[in-house]
Enzyme design. Structure first.
Site, PDB file in Angstrom:
ATOM      1  N   THR A 157       0.802  -1.211   0.000  1.00 45.73           N
ATOM      2  CA  THR A 157       0.000   0.000   0.000  1.00 45.73           C
ATOM      3  C   THR A 157       0.842   1.270   0.000  1.00 45.73           C
ATOM      4  O   THR A 157       0.371   2.323  -0.408  1.00 45.73           O
ATOM      5  CB  THR A 157      -0.871  -0.014   1.258  1.00 45.73           C
ATOM      6  N   ASN A 181       0.172  10.650  -0.955  1.00 45.17           N
ATOM      7  CA  ASN A 181       1.234  10.444  -1.944  1.00 45.17           C
ATOM      8  C   ASN A 181       0.570  10.067  -3.264  1.00 45.17           C
ATOM      9  O   ASN A 181       0.068   8.952  -3.404  1.00 45.17           O
ATOM     10  CB  ASN A 181       2.184   9.342  -1.465  1.00 45.17           C
ATOM     11  N   LYS A 229       1.619   9.191  -6.064  1.00 44.52           N
ATOM     12  CA  LYS A 229       2.179   8.052  -6.795  1.00 44.52           C
ATOM     13  C   LYS A 229       1.656   6.737  -6.220  1.00 44.52           C
ATOM     14  O   LYS A 229       1.157   5.882  -6.948  1.00 44.52           O
ATOM     15  CB  LYS A 229       3.715   8.099  -6.723  1.00 44.52           C
ATOM     16  N   GLY A 272     -10.049   6.716   2.703  1.00 45.63           N
ATOM     17  CA  GLY A 272      -9.534   5.438   2.222  1.00 45.63           C
ATOM     18  C   GLY A 272      -9.381   5.407   0.707  1.00 45.63           C
ATOM     19  O   GLY A 272     -10.211   5.957  -0.026  1.00 45.63           O
ATOM     20  N   GLU A 311      -9.260   0.328  -1.524  1.00 43.29           N
ATOM     21  CA  GLU A 311     -10.264  -0.621  -1.988  1.00 43.29           C
ATOM     22  C   GLU A 311     -11.285   0.004  -2.923  1.00 43.29           C
ATOM     23  O   GLU A 311     -12.110  -0.688  -3.507  1.00 43.29           O
ATOM     24  CB  GLU A 311     -10.972  -1.251  -0.777  1.00 43.29           C
TER      25      GLU A 311
END
Lengths: 211, 736
Positions: free
Chosen positions: B475, B623, B625, B694, B697
């Protein structure tokens, strides 16, 4: 290659490697009392050229090249994802060609030049493909990554040599480094994190630098 | 610290380090093969013996004979663990069944023995010489057949009651002039993370050390403690690198327990990795579902009634798949009915896989939306925009979304994709033998937050070390936690070392449910606030007026280096984030929209995806990326769910037949086109001090439905039983 052991011995050990295992998984009925003790499996010396260094090992004939690397030489950069040639995580370069090291026995590689991910580059001295994977985030969990990188290096070399793939249109001329070619050639390397799009960008960049 | 009110301006908002696309700080280790995963930790246990697990050959029944004598005599074999010598093992509350069978067997490939030997080859050979006989009993293996006996499952704190009802669905549906009533099925799916479950265990006196591959370190300690009946204080778990989890490594599995038992038996460390073919039947999987969706709408497209009835099954009546979750929140509509039913099956344990509930829920609900758009002769993007809602449709305006940019995702996606060029009539676009189609779907994934602790140390050189039992399963935890600490203390990223996943570190949220990044960074934020206080206190300054920048701290015209203030002994601070009732006050979820272009081969029925675009809004991106990678990786998994992934149940023997990567197909390079990911600007001050949500997912939610809808647009064939392999399309395609 001069083999230190006979074809018959090989057939016996490799049958034991797969056949018996499957049987014990699936058979629930009483199995015949054939499980008589067998002699200790044979060990053989094998000398490998590993990342430029000569290494002589005394190995169980059943030891795959993958397990020789991981468990005997402790080169654990090469990964075991399936042990059945289905995922590509164990890809290494043998005499410059990429293979699944789980599908070959170590003792078959007497004198072979073997390059693993550790031989391509180190944290302080990265191979261009390793740099590109970092820059393009061509990985997440990192477990398929050494195999992807070895496979990508091998695939670019195959392209350079004009070795065609399933998607190559012209089998006689030079092969362009297209995304379709790269995707086809790297499809033996599964990435469950799904970094495929980034991996292709990384490999394309290195192919451009090489070209 | 307690997070009880929306975040105000805080040091994270400087965005000197956070919010930038830094390369992963663990990247060099991963691309050079120097990151050591569980089975590879030769240094911690140099003399480890090898364990090879044997699984049950039957699903339900009893071991009637267990003869280990031949195995024990085999060359190199040191011992065999079975239920006869394992001592008393309990089933932890986290598991549907015991991790070692015997004499009773609860599911196929449940562990029955571990053979321990000097080498891997010898252990495997030893496993072949085990002589085990069983009596097999009839089992329940067919979800469709057991559906009639399914019952409402228990409420659970994260997803609420199994059934919710608002208004009067039956009347609302009956009175709607436009109706959809469709049933969809999704198969059992396997996580198939690249690193098989693996553990090394060693005993130091009565202390158990386990080096494993696990997403939730504190849960691993708890469950080992419950299973082996030893105090959690005597258990040490370490899992710094994890070769993928996707929910499959949330809870310890047989490898950890058997390694511990094997090590106790042979009195030396033992390492155990599951073979790939053992993963589907020995470990967990995402359960199959049967989902009926009913939508009623007015002629202008306003939804009047929504019902989503879902059924899944599980071993020993364990837990259900919450496939109706997103239907509670995604669209407006006054009359609503969401139900979950759980059948008892004797298949292996079903449990969380990436976006449990929503991932398969969208495969039904977002196709039903498309079916409604077809009936209404309305553009499916327009239909979704029309039914957007800014508050919890079940609770009313008093519970708004903390942030929700679904409309913006849909509109921006449509613009970038060139949606207006899509042919609204199905089966109209053809290129050679390829029928071309376009599809869209919305994405919603709840964004839970969990308590998370961390410790941050600073030394006399001004170098920071972050310690937390958080995990990085790919992750990017290492990197975003370092970014958070660097931002908070005003030091460059390379001055931060992050140490993760040791059970003696402060307990974090762990990795799962897309709560990991937001919650664990908030834990580090809290610890860093403490460290700022400690530094200011030591300098004798007021922390309120002290700024931290470029490795220095300044206040009232004075500037000192952090290392100097920290002193020769350094300073350390620990804290945790707790989230109060913010999840109750606001619905917290991430949003997105998927756009797909694909071709269906009119002769072979093969589907090839040509373009993938996902537009997402998930709070502050810590982040860009690594966040983008999370999203595009989840999209790849979503493509797999739509087109190829499915465990085939043999209802005679109660097992998953296609139990390896040759037979259980996951996407490969050739299946995935260049994937375009766009992340919209969003700050969610109600979610956390980081203002993030989040990410991990969200990308899998809805992508498969967009593929289903694109296949319909390409061919006019509406598929409702996943996955859409060529055989399912072939019989329905127009004649060539």
């Amino acid at each position: 290659m001069q083999s230190p052991w006979s074809r018959r011995e090989f057939m016996a050990t490799s049958a034991g490697l797969t056949g018996g295992l499957v049987a014990s998984q699936l058979v629930s009925a009483p199995s015949p009392a054939e499980a008589v003790a067998q002699p200790t499996p044979a060990h053989y010396p094998v000398t490998l050229n590993l990342n430029g260094q000569t290494q002589t090992l005394e190995l169980d004939a059943r030891t795959s090249l993958l397990d020789a690397l991981r468990e005997h030489v402790h080169l654990t950069g090469t990964k075991k994802g399936c042990d059945h040639g289905q995922c590509g995580a164990c890809t290494v370069l043998v005499n410059g060609r990429r293979i699944n090291s789980c599908l070959t026995l170590a003792v078959m590689h007497q004198g072979d030049q073997i390059t693993t991910i550790e031989g391509l580059g180190t944290p302080d001295n990265l191979h261009p493909m390793q740099k590109a994977f970092i820059r393009h985030d061509g990985f997440q969990c990192g477990y398929c990554t050494p195999g992807q990188i070895c496979s990508a290096v091998g695939a670019l070399s195959e392209l350079e040599k004009g070795i065609p793939s399933h998607v190559t249109a012209d089998l006689t001329g030079p092969i362009p480094v297209s995304q379709a070619e790269l995707r086809e050639r790297l499809s033996g390397n599964i990435c469950r994190c799904g970094a495929y799009s980034n991996i292709i960008e990384a490999v394309t960049e290195v192919a451009g630098e090489n070209g | 610290m307690k997070f009880t009110a929306p975040a105000e301006h805080n040091p994270i908002d400087q965005l000197k380090v956070v919010g930038h696309p830094h390369d992963r700080i663990d990247g060099r280790a991963k691309v050079t093969g120097t990151a050591a995963y569980a089975y590879e930790r030769h240094q911690v246990a140099p003399q480890a013996a090898y364990g090879y697990m044997l699984g049950s050959a039957i699903a339900v029944g009893k071991i009637t004979r267990l003869d280990t004598s031949q195995a024990e005599k085999a060359p190199g074999v040191l011992g065999v663990v079975t239920y006869k010598n394992a001592g008393r093992l309990k089933k932890s509350k986290s598991h549907a069944s015991r991790l070692l069978a015997g004499p009773n067997v609860e599911h196929f490939d449940q562990a029955v023995a571990l053979v321990v030997a000097e080498t891997f080859e010898q252990a495997r050979e030893g496993a072949k010489r085990l002589h085990i006989e069983y009596t097999s009993w009839p089992g329940r293996f067919d979800l469709a057949a057991e559906k009639v006996r399914a019952v409402p499952p228990k409420s659970n704190p994260m997803s609420g009651p199994p059934d919710t009802r608002v208004g009067d669905f039956e009347s609302g549906f009956a009175q709607s002039p436009v109706q959809v009533d469709s049933t969809y099925t999704t198969p059992d799916q396997s996580h198939m993370m690249m690193e098989p479950h693996a553990s090394i265990a060693a005993w130091h006196g009565d202390q158990l050390l386990v080096w494993t591959s696990n997403q939730m370190i504190a849960w691993a300690v708890r469950d080992l403690s419950e299973t082996l009946s030893i105090s959690p204080q005597k258990i040490h778990v370490s899992s710094p690198f994890i070769g993928g989890g996707f929910g499959g490594k949330l809870w310890i599995r047989a490898d950890a327990v058997l390694a511990a038992l094997g090590a106790r038996l042979v009195k030396r460390p033992v390492k155990v990795a599951l073979a790939r073919h053992q993963i589907p039947n020995n470990t967990t999987h995402r359960p199959a579902t049967i989902q009926r969706v009913r939508l009623g709408a007015s002629k202008d497209g306003h939804i009047q009634a929504i019902a989503h009835d879902t059924t899944s099954g599980n071993l020993n009546g364990f837990r259900e798949e919450r496939a109706g979750s997103q239907s509670r929140l995604l669209y407006a509509g006054p009359n609503r009915l969401i139900t979950h039913r759980l059948a008892t099956l004797d298949l292996p344990e079903g449990n969380a896989m990436r976006a449990p509930g929503e991932a398969v829920g969208h495969l039904a609900s977002e196709v039903a939306l498309d079916e409604l758009a077809v009936q209404l002769k309305m553009d499916p993007v327009e239909l979704r925009l029309l039914n957007d809602i800014q508050f919890d449709p079940e609770k009313g305006p008093q519970r708004p979304f903390s942030s929700r940019k679904l409309k913006e995702c849909l509109s921006e996606g449509a613009r970038r994709f060139g949606w207006e060029r899509r042919h609204p009539q199905p089966g109209q676009v053809r290129e050679g033998n390829w029928l071309i189609g376009h599809g869209v779907a919305s994405a919603l994934r709840n964004s839970p937050t969990l308590e998370s602790a961390a410790r941050v140390r600073i030394n006399s050189s001004g170098q920071l070390t972050v310690e937390t039992d958080m995990t990085d399963i790919g992750t990017g935890s290492y990197t975003i936690l370092a970014q958070t600490a660097a931002e908070m203390l005003g030091v460059p990223l390379h001055h931060v070392t992050v140490k993760l996943a040791e059970s003696h570190f402060p307990v974090s949220c762990g990795s799962g449910g897309q709560f990991g990044g937001n919650s664990s960074c908030s834990g580090v934020y809290a610890a860093c606030l403490r460290l700022r206080n400690a530094l200011a206190h030591k300098a004798g300054w007021d922390v309120e007026t002290t700024t931290f920048s470029d490795g220095h701290m300044s206040s009232a015209g004075q500037t000192r280096s952090l290392g100097e203030v920290a002193g020769p002994k350094g300073l350390s601070a620990q804290d945790k984030i707790e989230f109060g009732d913010s999840q109750k006050k606001w619905v917290q979820a991430s949003f997105g929209a998927h756009f797909v272009e694909l071709g269906v081969h009119r002769i072979s029925g093969e589907t090839r995806v040509r373009r993938l675009l996902g537009v997402f809004a998930c709070g502050r991106i810590l982040n860009p990326k690594t966040a983008r990678s999370q999203l595009l990786g989840a999209m790849a998994m979503g493509l797999g769910a739509a087109l190829m992934e499915g465990l085939a149940v043999d209802t005679r023997y109660g097992n998953f037949v296609n139990h390896d990567l040759a037979e259980y197909h996951v996407p490969v390079h050739a299946d995935i086109p260049h994937t375009e990911v766009v992340i919209l600007e969003e700050l969610d001050d109600k979610s956390s001090p980081l203002k993030a949500k989040g990410v991990g997912e969200l990308g899998i939610c809805g992508l498969g439905a967009a593929i289903a809808n694109a296949i319909y647009n390409a061919t006019g064939v509406r598929l409702r039983d996943y996955p859409f392999t060529p055989d399912r399309l072939l019989s329905q395609l127009p004649p060539v």
